[in-house]
Design an enzyme around this catalytic site. Sequence first.
Site, PDB file in Angstrom:
ATOM      1  N   HIS A 153       5.266 -13.054   7.234  1.00 60.25           N
ATOM      2  CA  HIS A 153       5.530 -11.660   6.821  1.00 60.25           C
ATOM      3  C   HIS A 153       6.693 -11.635   5.842  1.00 60.25           C
ATOM      4  CE1 HIS A 153       6.208  -7.327   7.033  1.00 60.25           C
ATOM      5  NE2 HIS A 153       4.955  -7.276   7.421  1.00 60.25           N
ATOM      6  N   ASP A 188      -2.341  -8.445  11.594  1.00 56.67           N
ATOM      7  CA  ASP A 188      -3.743  -8.752  11.297  1.00 56.67           C
ATOM      8  C   ASP A 188      -4.298  -9.920  12.108  1.00 56.67           C
ATOM      9  OD1 ASP A 188      -3.993  -6.733   9.330  1.00 56.67           O
ATOM     10  OD2 ASP A 188      -2.803  -7.960   7.979  1.00 56.67           O
ATOM     11  N   HIS A 225      -2.221  -8.761   1.918  1.00 54.76           N
ATOM     12  CA  HIS A 225      -1.830  -7.521   2.620  1.00 54.76           C
ATOM     13  C   HIS A 225      -2.949  -7.168   3.610  1.00 54.76           C
ATOM     14  CE1 HIS A 225       0.153  -3.811   3.376  1.00 54.76           C
ATOM     15  NE2 HIS A 225      -0.182  -3.115   2.304  1.00 54.76           N
ATOM     16  N   ARG A 263       3.244  -5.110  16.515  1.00 55.47           N
ATOM     17  CA  ARG A 263       1.871  -4.574  16.440  1.00 55.47           C
ATOM     18  C   ARG A 263       0.877  -5.621  16.954  1.00 55.47           C
ATOM     19  NH1 ARG A 263       1.934  -3.157  10.189  1.00 55.47           N
ATOM     20  NH2 ARG A 263       2.705  -5.309  10.229  1.00 55.47           N
ATOM     21  N   SER A 322       0.835  -1.215   0.000  1.00 61.35           N
ATOM     22  CA  SER A 322       0.000   0.000   0.000  1.00 61.35           C
ATOM     23  C   SER A 322       0.865   1.258   0.000  1.00 61.35           C
ATOM     24  CB  SER A 322      -0.959   0.017   1.188  1.00 61.35           C
ATOM     25  OG  SER A 322      -0.280  -0.213   2.399  1.00 61.35           O
TER      26      SER A 322
END
Length: 436
Positions: free
Chosen positions: A318, A373, A271, A327, A241
């Site tokens: 990843h 995510d 993604h 995160r 992105s």
Amino acid sequence: MDQLKQKFGEKSAAIRSELRALVKDKGNMEVDSVSLGQIYGGMRGVKSMIWETSSLDPIEGIKFRGYSIPALREKLPKINGSTEPLPEGLFWLMLVGEIPSEDQVRWLSDEWERRGKIADHTFKMLDTLPADTHPMTQFSMGVLSLQRDSVFAKKYFEGMGKSEFWDASYEDAMNLIAKLPRLAAYIYRRSFHENNQIAPDTNLDWGANFAHMLGNDTKDFYDFIRLYLTIHADHEGGNASAHTTHLVGSTLSDAYMSFAAGMSALAGPLHGLANQEVIKWVFEMLQVLGKEDPSKEEITEFVNRTLDEGKVIPGYGHAVLREPDPRFIAQKRFAEKHLSESGIVQVVWKLFEVVPPILQSLGKVKNPWPNVDAHSGAILVHYGMKDFTFYTVLFGVSRALGVLAAMCWSRALGFPLERPKSITSEWLFNFAEKND
Ligand code: HAX
């Protein structure tokens, strides 16, 4: 000129002259070499762009201007009773490289509130779309409908010179970021709450107001949204992105056009769409197993079944990271503090124990650990947001902070059109044969 723009103008002017001198002096110095495997393998690790706002280490994870996520949670200002940092503070940090004061964060909150109104034509355009149009499609279309007010596009049309590019891009970045929560919340409420809209509360900060417009006015949800919008904001420039926004922006397409393109990249399941895929897959697992609290053995069986069907385990792996994503850990810490009793959260924690050894045993997965995510969906479900096709829009609102701050830098440093070289497979085969 506002205080943030002035600071940014001064800082970027100094770096621009240093960078120009460096390239003039040492432009032929080799920084890295590229292997055949990298060319064929999605350009992993090829150092080929400048991204000032953050950098990513495979082990330590993301650092925003040198600050890790735990450091940000400690150091960024918390105002309006928040216990999590305000994303406004992170934007300030990414843009000018300094932790802002509480007053500066308050100023930025007010500034985004002032710039946050959306013209009626955007809502009317969205209302023509079937309510089951994917929220990411609505989001990109909504962003493009705002482009009519691009300061950059207008000034370019009027003949603006290169030295003014950064100023116009700053205006677009600030205006677009200010409007995104309203746009996103409108999409959420029209898609999942019968278009029953909630008016913004102008006394709230950017993140809390977004949480309010989504429909949950609890203090914990305000804090989760503030945290969410902070940790998803940037992940260096190479991710799809960010890189898409950068590439499109390098044609001097304005912030609206470039960001909408970046959002199309975020909407891919490898993604940002992975956040909806994770919870969809977890719900499927609970349905197939016929229970809300499966054992580790039952989860293992379902994970293996997913892999046997030739699918990936969403939320794991990843392209750069080689440790659990900080995160993910930040969200886990938040959940441990606020919602450790939640059944769906506990399933996510069991997956964290079960999935890595299974992926490791495949022998090909470079990173078996959870990414950003893997956790967010369970927390959102706990707070009542079960409509998971919306999740990537939340990610997109946050991602705007990083990619638009980076776009201001690209314009201020005068980066040229991005135009790498492609080759054919035939060229590659011939090259390999000749050099064997
Ligand atoms: N489950 C099963 N297999 C996986 C896997 C996973 N979670 N992650 C990687 N693999 C497989 C790859 O598909 C690849 O298999 P093939 O050689 O058969 O094609 C192999 O392991 C090597 O891949 P890799 O080098 O470890 O990983 P890549 O850099 O190619 O891909 C991805 C990174 C994130 C795309 C990958 O790990 C994946 O598909 N993960 C699941 C989807 C996901 O969670 N995406 C979100 C990533 C974070 C993000 O961008 N958020 O927005």
